[in-house]
Scaffold this motif. Sequence first.
Motif, PDB file in Angstrom:
ATOM      1  N   LEU A 117      -7.332   3.244  -1.069  1.00 57.92           N
ATOM      2  CA  LEU A 117      -7.011   3.352   0.365  1.00 57.92           C
ATOM      3  C   LEU A 117      -6.121   2.202   0.829  1.00 57.92           C
ATOM      4  O   LEU A 117      -4.998   2.399   1.277  1.00 57.92           O
ATOM      5  CB  LEU A 117      -8.295   3.397   1.197  1.00 57.92           C
ATOM      6  CG  LEU A 117      -8.084   3.711   2.699  1.00 57.92           C
ATOM      7  CD1 LEU A 117      -9.351   4.271   3.315  1.00 57.92           C
ATOM      8  CD2 LEU A 117      -7.600   2.554   3.545  1.00 57.92           C
ATOM      9  N   ASN A 118      -6.631   0.972   0.688  1.00 55.92           N
ATOM     10  CA  ASN A 118      -5.870  -0.153   1.226  1.00 55.92           C
ATOM     11  C   ASN A 118      -4.573  -0.362   0.447  1.00 55.92           C
ATOM     12  O   ASN A 118      -3.541  -0.718   1.028  1.00 55.92           O
ATOM     13  CB  ASN A 118      -6.718  -1.430   1.242  1.00 55.92           C
ATOM     14  CG  ASN A 118      -7.966  -1.296   2.106  1.00 55.92           C
ATOM     15  OD1 ASN A 118      -9.078  -1.251   1.605  1.00 55.92           O
ATOM     16  ND2 ASN A 118      -7.799  -1.192   3.405  1.00 55.92           N
ATOM     17  N   LYS A 157     -11.998   1.517  -3.113  1.00 55.01           N
ATOM     18  CA  LYS A 157     -11.462   1.600  -1.754  1.00 55.01           C
ATOM     19  C   LYS A 157     -10.261   0.668  -1.567  1.00 55.01           C
ATOM     20  O   LYS A 157      -9.243   1.042  -0.984  1.00 55.01           O
ATOM     21  CB  LYS A 157     -12.589   1.271  -0.774  1.00 55.01           C
ATOM     22  CG  LYS A 157     -12.259   1.606   0.654  1.00 55.01           C
ATOM     23  CD  LYS A 157     -12.091   0.385   1.479  1.00 55.01           C
ATOM     24  CE  LYS A 157     -11.515   0.675   2.830  1.00 55.01           C
ATOM     25  NZ  LYS A 157     -11.439  -0.509   3.668  1.00 55.01           N
ATOM     26  N   ASN A 215     -12.372  -6.668   3.998  1.00 64.67           N
ATOM     27  CA  ASN A 215     -11.832  -5.968   2.828  1.00 64.67           C
ATOM     28  C   ASN A 215     -11.421  -6.925   1.721  1.00 64.67           C
ATOM     29  O   ASN A 215     -10.236  -7.139   1.482  1.00 64.67           O
ATOM     30  CB  ASN A 215     -10.586  -5.178   3.224  1.00 64.67           C
ATOM     31  CG  ASN A 215     -10.921  -3.963   4.035  1.00 64.67           C
ATOM     32  OD1 ASN A 215     -11.846  -3.224   3.715  1.00 64.67           O
ATOM     33  ND2 ASN A 215     -10.178  -3.757   5.111  1.00 64.67           N
ATOM     34  N   VAL A 266     -16.735  -1.469   3.508  1.00 61.82           N
ATOM     35  CA  VAL A 266     -16.670  -0.816   4.826  1.00 61.82           C
ATOM     36  C   VAL A 266     -15.441   0.081   4.850  1.00 61.82           C
ATOM     37  O   VAL A 266     -14.421  -0.246   4.259  1.00 61.82           O
ATOM     38  CB  VAL A 266     -16.535  -1.862   5.956  1.00 61.82           C
ATOM     39  CG1 VAL A 266     -17.801  -2.664   6.114  1.00 61.82           C
ATOM     40  CG2 VAL A 266     -15.350  -2.792   5.737  1.00 61.82           C
ATOM     41  N   ASP A 267     -15.555   1.211   5.509  1.00 58.81           N
ATOM     42  CA  ASP A 267     -14.382   2.080   5.604  1.00 58.81           C
ATOM     43  C   ASP A 267     -14.391   2.905   6.879  1.00 58.81           C
ATOM     44  O   ASP A 267     -15.286   3.723   7.093  1.00 58.81           O
ATOM     45  CB  ASP A 267     -14.309   3.011   4.377  1.00 58.81           C
ATOM     46  CG  ASP A 267     -12.980   3.750   4.317  1.00 58.81           C
ATOM     47  OD1 ASP A 267     -12.092   3.439   5.137  1.00 58.81           O
ATOM     48  OD2 ASP A 267     -12.835   4.634   3.443  1.00 58.81           O
ATOM     49  N   ARG A 268     -13.423   2.680   7.693  1.00 62.47           N
ATOM     50  CA  ARG A 268     -13.118   3.527   8.849  1.00 62.47           C
ATOM     51  C   ARG A 268     -11.751   3.104   9.352  1.00 62.47           C
ATOM     52  O   ARG A 268     -11.486   1.905   9.474  1.00 62.47           O
ATOM     53  CB  ARG A 268     -14.178   3.369   9.947  1.00 62.47           C
ATOM     54  CG  ARG A 268     -13.859   4.161  11.183  1.00 62.47           C
ATOM     55  CD  ARG A 268     -15.016   4.276  12.142  1.00 62.47           C
ATOM     56  NE  ARG A 268     -15.525   5.651  12.157  1.00 62.47           N
ATOM     57  CZ  ARG A 268     -16.405   6.122  13.030  1.00 62.47           C
ATOM     58  NH1 ARG A 268     -16.926   5.327  13.938  1.00 62.47           N
ATOM     59  NH2 ARG A 268     -16.794   7.384  12.986  1.00 62.47           N
ATOM     60  N   HIS A 312      -2.230   2.074   1.819  1.00 68.58           N
ATOM     61  CA  HIS A 312      -1.846   1.639   3.166  1.00 68.58           C
ATOM     62  C   HIS A 312      -0.735   0.592   3.114  1.00 68.58           C
ATOM     63  O   HIS A 312       0.253   0.684   3.834  1.00 68.58           O
ATOM     64  CB  HIS A 312      -3.064   1.003   3.855  1.00 68.58           C
ATOM     65  CG  HIS A 312      -3.699   1.883   4.880  1.00 68.58           C
ATOM     66  ND1 HIS A 312      -4.856   1.538   5.513  1.00 68.58           N
ATOM     67  CD2 HIS A 312      -3.345   3.079   5.398  1.00 68.58           C
ATOM     68  CE1 HIS A 312      -5.179   2.492   6.373  1.00 68.58           C
ATOM     69  NE2 HIS A 312      -4.288   3.441   6.317  1.00 68.58           N
ATOM     70  N   ILE A 347      -0.764  -2.846   9.674  1.00 62.86           N
ATOM     71  CA  ILE A 347      -1.175  -2.976   8.267  1.00 62.86           C
ATOM     72  C   ILE A 347      -0.315  -4.023   7.554  1.00 62.86           C
ATOM     73  O   ILE A 347      -0.794  -4.726   6.654  1.00 62.86           O
ATOM     74  CB  ILE A 347      -1.065  -1.606   7.567  1.00 62.86           C
ATOM     75  CG1 ILE A 347      -1.954  -0.578   8.286  1.00 62.86           C
ATOM     76  CG2 ILE A 347      -1.446  -1.708   6.090  1.00 62.86           C
ATOM     77  CD1 ILE A 347      -1.733   0.845   7.853  1.00 62.86           C
ATOM     78  N   HIS A 407      -1.720   5.045  13.985  1.00 66.18           N
ATOM     79  CA  HIS A 407      -2.020   3.843  13.203  1.00 66.18           C
ATOM     80  C   HIS A 407      -0.695   3.206  12.804  1.00 66.18           C
ATOM     81  O   HIS A 407       0.015   3.698  11.924  1.00 66.18           O
ATOM     82  CB  HIS A 407      -2.841   4.228  11.963  1.00 66.18           C
ATOM     83  CG  HIS A 407      -3.507   3.053  11.321  1.00 66.18           C
ATOM     84  ND1 HIS A 407      -4.132   3.126  10.111  1.00 66.18           N
ATOM     85  CD2 HIS A 407      -3.650   1.772  11.727  1.00 66.18           C
ATOM     86  CE1 HIS A 407      -4.629   1.937   9.807  1.00 66.18           C
ATOM     87  NE2 HIS A 407      -4.350   1.107  10.767  1.00 66.18           N
ATOM     88  N   ARG A 445      -5.244  -5.619  -3.457  1.00 70.04           N
ATOM     89  CA  ARG A 445      -4.817  -4.231  -3.281  1.00 70.04           C
ATOM     90  C   ARG A 445      -3.940  -3.758  -4.438  1.00 70.04           C
ATOM     91  O   ARG A 445      -4.040  -2.624  -4.873  1.00 70.04           O
ATOM     92  CB  ARG A 445      -4.082  -4.079  -1.950  1.00 70.04           C
ATOM     93  CG  ARG A 445      -5.000  -4.340  -0.773  1.00 70.04           C
ATOM     94  CD  ARG A 445      -4.324  -4.147   0.560  1.00 70.04           C
ATOM     95  NE  ARG A 445      -5.293  -4.429   1.620  1.00 70.04           N
ATOM     96  CZ  ARG A 445      -5.208  -3.985   2.868  1.00 70.04           C
ATOM     97  NH1 ARG A 445      -4.192  -3.233   3.220  1.00 70.04           N
ATOM     98  NH2 ARG A 445      -6.132  -4.283   3.765  1.00 70.04           N
ATOM     99  N   LYS A 494      -3.528  -9.914   1.391  1.00 75.10           N
ATOM    100  CA  LYS A 494      -3.989  -8.572   1.010  1.00 75.10           C
ATOM    101  C   LYS A 494      -3.507  -8.128  -0.371  1.00 75.10           C
ATOM    102  O   LYS A 494      -4.186  -7.379  -1.068  1.00 75.10           O
ATOM    103  CB  LYS A 494      -3.515  -7.555   2.049  1.00 75.10           C
ATOM    104  CG  LYS A 494      -4.108  -7.755   3.440  1.00 75.10           C
ATOM    105  CD  LYS A 494      -3.472  -6.792   4.459  1.00 75.10           C
ATOM    106  CE  LYS A 494      -4.153  -6.896   5.823  1.00 75.10           C
ATOM    107  NZ  LYS A 494      -3.468  -6.107   6.856  1.00 75.10           N
TER     108      LYS A 494
HETATM  109  C1  CS2 Z   1      -5.751  -1.480   6.716  1.00 77.47           C
HETATM  110  C2  CS2 Z   1      -7.258  -1.476   6.942  1.00 77.47           C
HETATM  111  O1  CS2 Z   1      -4.855  -2.993   8.302  1.00 77.47           O
HETATM  112  C3  CS2 Z   1      -5.073  -2.781   7.102  1.00 77.47           C
HETATM  113  O2  CS2 Z   1      -4.739  -3.577   6.238  1.00 77.47           O
HETATM  114  O3  CS2 Z   1      -5.480  -1.164   5.388  1.00 77.47           O
HETATM  115  O4  CS2 Z   1      -7.617  -2.045   8.152  1.00 77.47           O
HETATM  116  C4  CS2 Z   1      -7.847  -0.060   6.811  1.00 77.47           C
HETATM  117  O5  CS2 Z   1      -7.451   0.749   7.889  1.00 77.47           O
HETATM  118  C5  CS2 Z   1      -9.357  -0.099   6.736  1.00 77.47           C
HETATM  119  O6  CS2 Z   1      -9.742  -0.934   5.683  1.00 77.47           O
HETATM  120  C6  CS2 Z   1      -9.917   1.300   6.541  1.00 77.47           C
HETATM  121  O7  CS2 Z   1     -11.260   1.228   6.214  1.00 77.47           O
END
Ligand code: CS2
Length: 486
Positions: free
Chosen positions: A290-291, A286, A182, A220-222, A294, A365, A360, A376, A372
């Motif tokens: 998303l990140n 993403k 990422n 990548v995303d999951r 997170h 995270i 999770h 982000r 990160k």
């Molecule tokens: C999360 C990622 O641990 C982290 O920093 O933000 O691993 C996140 O779950 C994945 O990028 C989702 O695709």
Amino acid sequence: MPVVQHVPSVAAEAKVGIVHLGLGAFHRAHQAVYVQRHLNRHGHSDWGVCSANLRSNRALVEQLREQHNRYAVAEYQDREQVTLRDITVVREALFVGDGGQELEQLLQRMADPNTRIVTLTVTEKGYYLSPASGQLQLQDPAIIHDLEHPQTPRTAPGIVLEALRRRYEAGVPAFTVLCCDNMPDNGQRTRQAVSGLAAAHNRELAQWIEQQVAFPGCMVDRIVPAMDAQAFTRLAQELDCHDPAAVVCERFSQWVIEDHFPQGRPDWEVEGVQMVADVRPFETMKLRMLNGSHSLMAYIGLLAGHESVFEAISDPDLLRFIRRYMNEEAAPTLDMPIGIDVSGYARDLCARFANDSLQHRLRQIAMDGSQKLPQRWLQGARQLLDAGQPIDCIALGVAAWIHYCTQPVAGGVMHIVDDPLSATFADLAGRFDGAARVDAFLDLEQVFPVELSSRGAFREAVQRAYSALQHTGMPNHLKTFAAHNE
Ligand code: CS2
């Protein structure tokens, strides 16, 4: 009990064509599933995988070998629906952290002309690049080791470089290097790491790499939580799955790849992979949506006493906060990929975060924040400040991160700061307090580029948020924050 759909693997031949570095849960639940689907469809494949762990988790490698590298992936749509896949496409598992024979085996495999793609999930810190500037960290002991002993490398860039050197000297065409971590511009960053190392000791090889090696970028995303005892118990009870190498993940999966593979590639598009000319809009979307969310949930959520993403997003104040961040501080900084509507994307993300069938952990995270934060939050923050927009959510995130990195307790629970800069954080925490501590953190150039940290508006916003946090505590501050923005 959930309804389980079983997806068996077909008994199939698969020659190794891909070498992967970083045999973690993410690789096993993401890339390996796409390659498995390719194999199941064709009944044979030239794209079997040899997968290696570089530093940690020898036990997993041994476990996998014991079960002939076969393992299960449980994809939870929700509590009611699960798909259980049988994965057989990993043909070899190696642990190269001790050097020696397995490292040599890996390098030979990478130098083999049948290997045409090398993929990586070694996490952001595994590239030894400065998070803020993207420059190779030539002073890092692991990089110094690889410069002094290039033929027995320890780092991912060192291993890729040594394998490329062997191919170059044997007249074998280069493999394509596909980074699946990422990072923004992850293909270019990986090129920078490998070329940076090459340039330091072998100019000819560096030139060949520059001209011959493709480093396509990809997104990548999951969501793949780390496995723990609780996850294994659930697998056993709910799915009658007793596999010690199994992985649990969400049903959603996305892979967007720049289509530049001079030595060929599997026809991944048939499995739903998006092959595109430019992956950057997908990657930025993403990373920030998303990140970025997170990481906000991780530091803010832990300080508010939550443990998992599901708990965090079920807190109405935090949900409101995350929605506001996405709408006001992430979305305005994005050039969205054609055909994707940002509000729909945000809604889907909140639904994914609210998947209560996954545990999770926010602590997972919260790891490696220094690596990160730049991609982000901070790159977006610069754009917002340039446009004269507020950065209140990001500022609270940075303040919460500083708090998390300097206090041994978050939300009433002790924690250890897991970050390559943790010793620096401890040192700063010992020397500075309050506003001086915030300033000292914002002066960390590896994390905060000077163009951002020198801006008064940025410092003031983080100082304000930090001081509010100190005085009110996170849960109350979040309430006021949310009420204020109704
Ligand atoms: C999360 C990622 O641990 C982290 O920093 O933000 O691993 C996140 O779950 C994945 O990028 C989702 O695709």
